[in-house]
Scaffold this active site. Sequence first.
Site, PDB file in Angstrom:
ATOM      1  CD  GLU A   1      -1.904   2.349   1.365  1.00 52.75           C
ATOM      2  OE1 GLU A   1      -1.743   3.112   0.276  1.00 52.75           O
ATOM      3  OE2 GLU A   1      -1.597   2.515   2.477  1.00 52.75           O
TER       4      GLU A   1
ATOM      5  CB  CYS B   1      -1.451   7.188   1.614  1.00 50.84           C
ATOM      6  SG  CYS B   1      -2.703   6.196   2.451  1.00 50.84           S
TER       7      CYS B   1
END
Length: 474
Positions: free
Chosen positions: A247, A281
């Site tokens: 990720e 993010c």
Amino acid sequence: MSLDLPSYIAGEAVHSSDKLDVFYPWNNTLTGTVSNITPEQLDQAIDAALRGQHTPLSRYERHTILRKAANLLAEHREELAQLICRETGLCIRESMYETGRSSEVLEFAAIEALKDDGEVFSCDISPQGKNRKIITFKQPLQLICAITPFNHPLNQVVHKVAPAIAAGAPMILKPSDKSPLTAIRFAELLYEAGLPGWMLSVVSGDIDTIVTPMITDDRVEMISFTGSVKVGKHIAKIAGYKKTCLELGGNSPLIILEDADIDLAVKLAAEGCFRNSGQRCTAVKRLLVQESILETFTSRFVEQAKEYIAGDPEHPETRVGTVIDEPAAIYLEQVLRRAETDGARVLLGGNRNGALMEPTVISHVPRDTPMVAEESFGPLAPIIAIIDLDDAIQYYNSGNFGLSSGIVTNNMTEALKAAKHLRTGTTNINEIPGFRIESSPFGGIKDSGLGIKEGVTEAVKFMQNTKTFSIPWE
């Protein structure tokens, strides 16, 4: 007073003279130290997880441990929130919010531990079939290595550890060198909740002697990593023949069309750009605003952004604390100055003091300036004019990232078009790109990841293998 925490090898505290220092970004005082481990101790952690002398935990036992951990986390909420604040510079209101999210992860993981998604297939459904049944069940991976980033030093950790416990899979956790203290305190709560030591080791050490050997060890069946694109791609190259869940970064847009509710758009833009000091993010990294409402939106947004007070992370009125350290803030300052050279205009903020970067609103931002062409991890709000939704989709899809996105519109046709055609893992309608619940699938494509999903439900599945067997069925 600073903390002096050990690493943990299969539940046993390991102290050493080789220490990792962790500093408070607000004033650079020492928050705590962590004992680094040796390669021999890493091997001990791997051996402890694999030696085969353990009685597997039942579903109910895993459920009970996770529920107890959730309760303990709630009891220690203020302590952990303060620790998050002191090792990351995240403001206290955000660190309190993070502890609440982490409790939800544990609760959802406890629910997943009780689920049995085995299937039964009848084998007499074809001309060549037999009177048999094929039955499936899940078996946990033998060992998972997890590496977590500095942002969300509790929630990112819980999102890896809790599904592993629910799946019954042992894990070695390597938290970020910049924020390992919270992870170690959380591990101590898990041990207190009854987690057997062999199920979890939490280690600190440098890349060459600990991290790379852990990633490349053939006995590790899965690597779960959250962090930068550069490191994630390096892991993909060296990990070898094993599962990887990567990720990575994001460069999320919030697309605001001319029919949008301006009040909602302004609120979402501010929350998306400035919460968590912009260090998510999924934070809004680009505001893509249709030209016909650009002036109205910009003036309203500047006024809203003034409410996001930056300063002492421990002050209850502070809404934006520091970024992780001064070099990170200097980088943000540099890309901001470069954007100005390229023609952008700073409408609010733009100043840096040590690791503190003010919430900053920037207009007339060129699409190719580094601040928006790559991920800028901080409280910057670049505004970019778009002609229409097609223009926004083409612009976003031409980039390297594909994690999350949001669109503000009252036109369902346009909303569904964005959902279908933006090449991202998530598109939220009339919501920030980062919205999700802790059990829903989450992950990106392109430089944002391999398309493998996190979120409790999907993570548990990825941490197990499906086994089949067949029996006569006359």
